[in-house]
Design an enzyme around this catalytic site. Structure first.
Site, PDB file in Angstrom:
ATOM      1  N   ARG A   9       0.828  -1.191   0.000  1.00 14.10           N
ATOM      2  CA  ARG A   9       0.000   0.000   0.000  1.00 14.10           C
ATOM      3  C   ARG A   9       0.876   1.259   0.000  1.00 14.10           C
ATOM      4  O   ARG A   9       0.556   2.257  -0.635  1.00 14.10           O
ATOM      5  CB  ARG A   9      -0.917   0.015   1.230  1.00 14.10           C
ATOM      6  N   CYS A  30      -6.032 -16.243  18.120  1.00 12.41           N
ATOM      7  CA  CYS A  30      -6.692 -16.085  19.426  1.00 12.41           C
ATOM      8  C   CYS A  30      -8.083 -16.681  19.432  1.00 12.41           C
ATOM      9  O   CYS A  30      -8.674 -16.901  20.495  1.00 12.41           O
ATOM     10  CB  CYS A  30      -6.772 -14.609  19.807  1.00 12.41           C
ATOM     11  N   ARG A  57      -4.264  -8.044  -4.366  1.00 12.24           N
ATOM     12  CA  ARG A  57      -3.605  -6.766  -4.036  1.00 12.24           C
ATOM     13  C   ARG A  57      -2.209  -6.687  -4.642  1.00 12.24           C
ATOM     14  O   ARG A  57      -1.419  -5.808  -4.308  1.00 12.24           O
ATOM     15  CB  ARG A  57      -3.470  -6.623  -2.523  1.00 12.24           C
ATOM     16  N   LYS A 347     -13.503  -3.118  45.673  1.00  8.55           N
ATOM     17  CA  LYS A 347     -14.646  -3.904  45.207  1.00  8.55           C
ATOM     18  C   LYS A 347     -15.778  -2.927  44.956  1.00  8.55           C
ATOM     19  O   LYS A 347     -16.110  -2.122  45.819  1.00  8.55           O
ATOM     20  CB  LYS A 347     -15.095  -4.897  46.280  1.00  8.55           C
ATOM     21  N   TRP A 421     -19.266   7.135  40.286  1.00  8.56           N
ATOM     22  CA  TRP A 421     -17.811   7.032  40.310  1.00  8.56           C
ATOM     23  C   TRP A 421     -17.479   5.681  39.718  1.00  8.56           C
ATOM     24  O   TRP A 421     -17.637   4.654  40.371  1.00  8.56           O
ATOM     25  CB  TRP A 421     -17.275   7.142  41.738  1.00  8.56           C
TER      26      TRP A 421
END
Lengths: 435, 435
Positions: A9, A30, A57, A347, A421
């Site tokens: 490219r 993955c 390409r 927590k 928060w």
């Protein structure tokens, strides 16, 4: 393939040829555990770009061609055509060595027995899928990302899973101890038997097929054994070319992905990168890093000037009903590097506490005492997507920000998304008082 | 109440008294629509801290006590006890005016008819809940955050909802046009009738109860009418005290939340804040901003030194099956401020494209031409939680970062969480080429 695409490219006149030892290019490694578990429909879904698309390409792709040697002086490579059995010399102006990593197979796993696998490639996955048919018991050796994702996905298919881990806890290298324990408890809650502090010494077999794993804690019966004890960079070609390896054992490259040999680049899982928090070289082979390195190498090989920005050690995984994420350094890692680090644990809930689907979320933030510089974060939440907010901390680490800067942030709030928060702000607030 | 708690925590000897006109303190106003819809169990769930809890911390709370006057010279306030009907003068050393905002009721909404409501407080919500019993048709006037959240929650209860919006699209003030259209389409898909470019001129009623809304496009039948056309800051006390108001009409305060009158602070929805992207004063009354201002005022009133960091214009809402988020400036807002802005639009998936529950996600990023400075982002996704990644952009805006810095970030990737290139990176990549 990222490098090839980018090079072409950047410079449409460049002649770009890709040599691939196997038969598949550009796949989402993955996603492999998720095909086995059914969350991804089929193996082909993992293919990002086919050879035909690449050829469209203007990039030449030669499958089943193994590069076996490099002559950096003559600027040639030795290529072995695995189908025709022919070996030829091919010239290059710029060479990219993107050989990735291989799954480690310890001595005991070097076996002829059927049913013993690693999971690194689509053919690996297909072999596991075949082995799973009629199998009842699976033993996964190794409690890292891949082992954990496999445990979940194989359980989904009704298999009985035992996980063997050499260290004292699973997920040991990526999390601090309280977070390791949460991961283990989650895995055990889903009927996976976890055996930590256990060394594998061999395999048992019958009729050419594996029947069990021998350990220093006894034999574990298994119809299928998956070895997920880590990866090692494939550096043979780099060595052949005379390129320098780093202390981690992976390729040593500069920010332009150049090796120590002129005209030779390396990119992807076989490379070291710079950790922006520690400013040290690390080898953390992950998908985004590899893709990014590829793009940068491609641009530079085609005459451009792109630089790899480094990593901050971000990692994320889902295991059964838990999302787990980390970035930067854990307390353990920070201490291991001699930093005066302090961590706080918070927590909270991922959405407003009163909102119907709010789930508990745990956050640990780590900072450097004295300077207040943020060092890292760990997150765990049963709503797995909620730990993706680790990215906010990753962004903050890129700027080498402090805990109190984090606390200042105007983060998004509405009850279906977070508390007023956000838990990250709650944690930053607590951390500010400790540094 | 944030200010009161912080002041007392900062200085345990401080005598802190809170005067509240109504009967409820410290409630999660943003959760009000969700009680009506059922995603929050009951009104009490929204109460964050009770008067008893506050008293337990040594803070005096006087409910149904309205402050009607301020004498800044004498440092006294006039307090009216609504139950006893008594009025007294109370001294202060430091005074916080945290009077918030009121829902705007246009002239046509100043009515004796039953069934006409605003939604700002728990009593407002309880009144709507009562009105809903036996009702079939609801008309919501105003297509902002609150109107949209109400539309979803009232539809959930089986009511037929018509939304009337004066402007050409709903969600008009927070999003660029293509995103407004997506929101409207989502609302319409759930059978809400949306009437834009429509002005309300009056109400119709029968037997003391509302029966419809008169508009310049005809009468809309309704058993319940909710007016959600915006809010206005409650500045009467500030005016009485001689405190300066800003151009926005809200209280003008410095970063310590001090008004122009010595000893008098303001915090919360009745205040302006500084927008970090534009460096202009804005009035964007939202929960986190209000809480943060309160804490800062509390610390400063008790002798500390805390500073409000400003906002970056982050907002988020869920409407039916869509999450919608924004931060910084939209293209429209940027142009309105005379900035040379450019935006790119990206469509991707929130998780790896091949992963089972991947949903399309749209991102628009806006930057300043020439400098490349990131100005803002808008996100939309049917998996509503996925737009919480707007926080990464908010973090980046706090540091006045550029598009290419954003692209460098080591964001978390695993298939159940994002693509290898998180959609934010994809958008940053595209934006880099436009600035």
């Amino acid at each position: 393939m990222s490098a090839a695409s980018r090079a072409k490219r950047f410079n449409g006149d460049a002649e770009v040829t890709v040599f691939e030892r196997g038969s598949v290019i550009s796949y989402g490694a993955c996603g492999l555990p998720y095909v086995l578990g059914g969350a991804v429909d089929d193996w082909d879904s993992l293919i990002a770009r086919t050879p035909e698309q690449m050829r469209g390409r203007g990039i030449s792709v030669r499958l089943r061609h193994e590069v076996t040697g490099v002559d950096a002086g003559a600027r040639t490579i030795t290529v072995h055509d695995r189908d025709k059995g022919q070996t030829t010399q091919e010239p290059y102006d710029k060479l990219l060595i993107a050989t990735g990593v291989s799954a480690i197979r310890p001595d005991w796993a070097q076996t002829e027995l059927a049913g013993v696998h690693v999971l690194r490639t689509i053919p690996d996955g297909q072999a596991i899928e075949k082995s799973m048919r009629g199998a009842k018991r699976v033993c996964i050796v190794g409690g890292g990302y891949i082992g954990l994702e496999l445990a979940e996905n194989l359980c989904r298919q009704g298999l009985t899973v035992t996980m063997v881990e050499r260290g004292p806890e699973i997920a040991g290298r990526t999390l601090d101890h309280p977070y390791q324990v949460q991961v283990r408890q989650e895995v055990e809650r889903h009927s996976v038997e976890v055996r930590c502090n256990t060394n594998v010494t061999g395999l048992t077999g019958k009729g050419g097929r594996v029947t069990g794993v021998e350990t220093d804690g006894g034999i574990i019966r298994a119809d299928v054994v998956i070895v997920a004890v880590g990866v090692k960079p494939n550096v043979e070609l780099l060595r052949a070319a005379g390129a320098r390896l780093g202390k981690t054992g992976a390729a040593s490259v500069n920010v332009r992905q150049e090796t120590s040999v002129e005209g030779i680049y390396a990119a992807g899982d076989n490379c070291e990168s710079i950790h922006r928090v520690t400013r040290r070289k690390v080898h953390i082979p992950l998908g985004l890093t590899a893709n990014r390195m590829g793009r940068i190498a491609g641009v530079n090989m085609a005459g451009g000037d792109a630089k790899f920005p480094g990593v901050v050690g971000t990692g994320i995984f889902k295991v059964f009903g838990l999302g787990v994420a980390r970035t930067g350094l854990t307390q353990t890692e920070a201490e291991g590097l001699g930093l005066d680090a302090v961590s706080v644990d918070v927590k909270s809930t991922d959405h407003a506490g009163y909102y119907a689907d709010a789930q508990p979320i745990d956050v640990r933030l780590t900072a450097e005492k004295g300077t207040g510089r943020l060092l890292g974060a760990q997150l765990i939440c049963p709503n797995h997507q909620s730990v993706k907010r680790v990215d906010v901390i990753a962004a903050h680490l890129h700027g080498r920000g402090k805990a109190d800067d984090l606390f200042q942030m105007d983060l998004a709030y509405a009850p279906p998304f977070s508390g007023v928060w956000d838990v990250l702000l709650v944690a930053a607030d607590k951390l500010m008082r400790e540094v």
